[in-house]
Design a protein around this motif. Structure first.
Motif, PDB file in Angstrom:
ATOM      1  N   ASN A  12       0.914  -1.224   0.182  1.00  0.00           N
ATOM      2  CA  ASN A  12       0.073   0.106  -0.087  1.00  0.00           C
ATOM      3  C   ASN A  12       0.881   1.219   0.097  1.00  0.00           C
ATOM      4  O   ASN A  12       1.653   1.399   1.059  1.00  0.00           O
ATOM      5  CB  ASN A  12      -0.884   0.218   1.286  1.00  0.00           C
ATOM      6  N   LEU A  13       0.755   1.989  -1.087  1.00  0.00           N
ATOM      7  CA  LEU A  13       1.640   3.120  -1.230  1.00  0.00           C
ATOM      8  C   LEU A  13       1.429   4.187  -0.137  1.00  0.00           C
ATOM      9  O   LEU A  13       2.417   5.113   0.274  1.00  0.00           O
ATOM     10  CB  LEU A  13       1.428   3.889  -2.449  1.00  0.00           C
ATOM     11  N   GLY A  14       0.477   4.322   0.644  1.00  0.00           N
ATOM     12  CA  GLY A  14      -0.153   5.230   1.680  1.00  0.00           C
ATOM     13  C   GLY A  14       0.800   4.789   2.907  1.00  0.00           C
ATOM     14  O   GLY A  14       0.742   5.706   3.734  1.00  0.00           O
ATOM     15  N   ASP A  15       1.684   3.775   2.901  1.00  0.00           N
ATOM     16  CA  ASP A  15       2.443   3.396   4.128  1.00  0.00           C
ATOM     17  C   ASP A  15       3.540   4.148   3.980  1.00  0.00           C
ATOM     18  O   ASP A  15       4.505   3.970   5.075  1.00  0.00           O
ATOM     19  CB  ASP A  15       2.548   1.913   4.212  1.00  0.00           C
ATOM     20  N   ILE A  16       4.092   4.945   3.080  1.00  0.00           N
ATOM     21  CA  ILE A  16       5.383   5.774   2.965  1.00  0.00           C
ATOM     22  C   ILE A  16       5.138   6.570   4.034  1.00  0.00           C
ATOM     23  O   ILE A  16       4.378   7.351   4.377  1.00  0.00           O
ATOM     24  CB  ILE A  16       5.653   6.380   1.743  1.00  0.00           C
ATOM     25  N   THR A  17       6.419   7.047   4.958  1.00  0.00           N
ATOM     26  CA  THR A  17       6.406   8.171   5.893  1.00  0.00           C
ATOM     27  C   THR A  17       6.793   9.566   5.182  1.00  0.00           C
ATOM     28  O   THR A  17       7.141   9.614   4.293  1.00  0.00           O
ATOM     29  CB  THR A  17       7.335   7.841   6.994  1.00  0.00           C
ATOM     30  N   LEU A  18       6.303  10.624   6.235  1.00  0.00           N
ATOM     31  CA  LEU A  18       6.792  11.822   5.474  1.00  0.00           C
ATOM     32  C   LEU A  18       8.243  11.854   5.687  1.00  0.00           C
ATOM     33  O   LEU A  18       8.662  12.788   4.819  1.00  0.00           O
ATOM     34  CB  LEU A  18       5.995  12.636   6.711  1.00  0.00           C
ATOM     35  N   ARG A  19       8.930  11.163   6.714  1.00  0.00           N
ATOM     36  CA  ARG A  19      10.411  11.574   6.822  1.00  0.00           C
ATOM     37  C   ARG A  19      11.007  10.956   5.354  1.00  0.00           C
ATOM     38  O   ARG A  19      11.766  11.475   5.146  1.00  0.00           O
ATOM     39  CB  ARG A  19      10.791  10.758   7.757  1.00  0.00           C
ATOM     40  N   ALA A  20      10.417   9.514   5.075  1.00  0.00           N
ATOM     41  CA  ALA A  20      11.174   9.048   3.778  1.00  0.00           C
ATOM     42  C   ALA A  20      10.931   9.907   2.763  1.00  0.00           C
ATOM     43  O   ALA A  20      11.909   9.941   1.914  1.00  0.00           O
ATOM     44  CB  ALA A  20      10.289   7.557   3.862  1.00  0.00           C
ATOM     45  N   LEU A  21       9.775  10.519   2.455  1.00  0.00           N
ATOM     46  CA  LEU A  21       9.559  11.357   1.273  1.00  0.00           C
ATOM     47  C   LEU A  21      10.689  12.489   1.298  1.00  0.00           C
ATOM     48  O   LEU A  21      10.940  12.784   0.287  1.00  0.00           O
ATOM     49  CB  LEU A  21       8.163  11.779   1.543  1.00  0.00           C
ATOM     50  N   THR A  22      10.804  13.272   2.281  1.00  0.00           N
ATOM     51  CA  THR A  22      11.892  14.016   2.628  1.00  0.00           C
ATOM     52  C   THR A  22      13.081  13.592   2.245  1.00  0.00           C
ATOM     53  O   THR A  22      13.763  14.283   1.295  1.00  0.00           O
ATOM     54  CB  THR A  22      11.931  14.856   4.058  1.00  0.00           C
ATOM     55  N   THR A  23      13.674  12.446   2.721  1.00  0.00           N
ATOM     56  CA  THR A  23      14.966  11.997   2.588  1.00  0.00           C
ATOM     57  C   THR A  23      15.030  11.635   1.048  1.00  0.00           C
ATOM     58  O   THR A  23      16.079  11.939   0.475  1.00  0.00           O
ATOM     59  CB  THR A  23      15.163  10.756   3.477  1.00  0.00           C
ATOM     60  N   LEU A  24      13.947  10.964   0.603  1.00  0.00           N
ATOM     61  CA  LEU A  24      14.226  10.577  -0.744  1.00  0.00           C
ATOM     62  C   LEU A  24      14.173  11.875  -1.829  1.00  0.00           C
ATOM     63  O   LEU A  24      15.103  11.725  -3.131  1.00  0.00           O
ATOM     64  CB  LEU A  24      12.843   9.686  -1.333  1.00  0.00           C
ATOM     65  N   LYS A  25      13.263  12.777  -1.571  1.00  0.00           N
ATOM     66  CA  LYS A  25      13.559  14.015  -2.457  1.00  0.00           C
ATOM     67  C   LYS A  25      14.835  14.716  -2.115  1.00  0.00           C
ATOM     68  O   LYS A  25      15.288  15.430  -3.179  1.00  0.00           O
ATOM     69  CB  LYS A  25      12.474  15.145  -2.022  1.00  0.00           C
ATOM     70  N   GLU A  26      15.609  14.702  -1.076  1.00  0.00           N
ATOM     71  CA  GLU A  26      16.888  15.378  -1.050  1.00  0.00           C
ATOM     72  C   GLU A  26      18.075  14.484  -1.405  1.00  0.00           C
ATOM     73  O   GLU A  26      19.148  14.955  -1.229  1.00  0.00           O
ATOM     74  CB  GLU A  26      16.911  15.657   0.763  1.00  0.00           C
ATOM     75  N   ALA A  27      17.847  13.331  -1.396  1.00  0.00           N
ATOM     76  CA  ALA A  27      18.944  12.230  -1.893  1.00  0.00           C
ATOM     77  C   ALA A  27      19.774  12.423  -3.105  1.00  0.00           C
ATOM     78  O   ALA A  27      19.150  13.229  -4.177  1.00  0.00           O
ATOM     79  CB  ALA A  27      18.473  10.720  -2.058  1.00  0.00           C
ATOM     80  N   GLU A  28      20.913  12.366  -3.106  1.00  0.00           N
ATOM     81  CA  GLU A  28      21.857  12.564  -4.163  1.00  0.00           C
ATOM     82  C   GLU A  28      21.921  11.543  -5.088  1.00  0.00           C
ATOM     83  O   GLU A  28      22.683  11.319  -6.199  1.00  0.00           O
ATOM     84  CB  GLU A  28      23.209  13.437  -3.905  1.00  0.00           C
ATOM     85  N   LEU A  29      22.021  10.314  -4.400  1.00  0.00           N
ATOM     86  CA  LEU A  29      22.372   8.778  -4.962  1.00  0.00           C
ATOM     87  C   LEU A  29      21.211   7.849  -4.484  1.00  0.00           C
ATOM     88  O   LEU A  29      21.106   8.067  -3.293  1.00  0.00           O
ATOM     89  CB  LEU A  29      23.924   8.573  -4.687  1.00  0.00           C
TER      90      LEU A  29
END
Length: 218
Positions: A12-29
């Motif tokens: 279920n895609l809704g189980d992604i956390t807010l923190r995970a979304l932020t981390t993924l958006k800021e990742a360089e690799l």
């Protein structure tokens, strides 16, 4: 820089956390198991397809891990699996150990986990269990694996690839027919289903095929 293990939804895609979304958006690799599932997941989460990505899976060698650790030393890297928590039944553990040995910061964005989700839904109170992971693929080793299930008296949890669901259930019914089984399929998805009974009973009633699953024998 750093390596962050990011837990992603197991269904279920809704189980992604807010923190995970932020981390993924800021990742360089981005480091994932396979390119297509990783790109599909990021797209579904509204994250632009990364140009800077690497793969880490069962085909990776020591030289690949060493190269990845060097990249983690220079960039903000995230480690993903196709689903669930990295480092659980995948080569992520080796990369974590290598980064730690080289004083690279390693942290985690916890979240969805197939094991804890399954355990919480089993309806069986466990004080201990043996996690057996994936049975061997080679026939003779696989046969011995299932024969050994009968000897082990602890509760056992195992999983396998979706296309071996029916084979695994039938083998449990053949080699440990009288043990009790809890079979969980497509956890967190709309079509999630559980089967309970003896291994023989589940083998006779379960007609599911090519779906993700975990099972408890007790």
């Amino acid at each position: 820089m750093s390596l962050t293990l990011v837990a992603v939804p197991i269904g279920n895609l809704g189980d992604i956390t807010l923190r995970a979304l932020t981390t993924l958006k800021e990742a360089e690799l981005y480091i994932g198991e396979e390119r297509k599932p990783m790109f599909r997941l990021l797209k579904e989460l509204g994250i632009e397809t990364p140009k800077n990505y690497e793969l880490l899976n069962e085909h990776s060698e020591t030289s690949d891990l060493q190269r990845l650790s060097r990249l983690c030393n220079d960039q903000k890297a995230v480690l993903l699996t196709d689903c669930g928590t990295p480092g659980f039944s995948d080569p992520g553990a080796e990369l974590v150990a290598l980064c730690r040995s080289e004083n690279i910061k390693v942290t985690s964005n916890p979240g969805a986990s197939s094991l804890t989700t399954f355990l919480s839904l089993c309806g069986v109170r466990l004080t201990c269990f043996d996690f057996l992971g994936f049975p061997p693929r080679e026939s003779s080793q696989r046969t011995q694996f299932f024969k050994d299930l009968a000897i082990n008296k602890k509760p056992q949890i195992l999983m396998d690839t979706p296309y071996r669901l029916q084979r695994t259930v039938q083998e449990c019914g053949q080699f440990v027919a009288n043990k009790k089984m809890v079979l969980g399929i497509d956890l967190t998805k709309d079509n999630e289903v559980f089967y309970t009974g003896t291994c023989d009973q589940v083998a006779k009633t379960c007609q599911e095929n090519k779906r993700e699953f975990m099972c408890l024998l007790h």
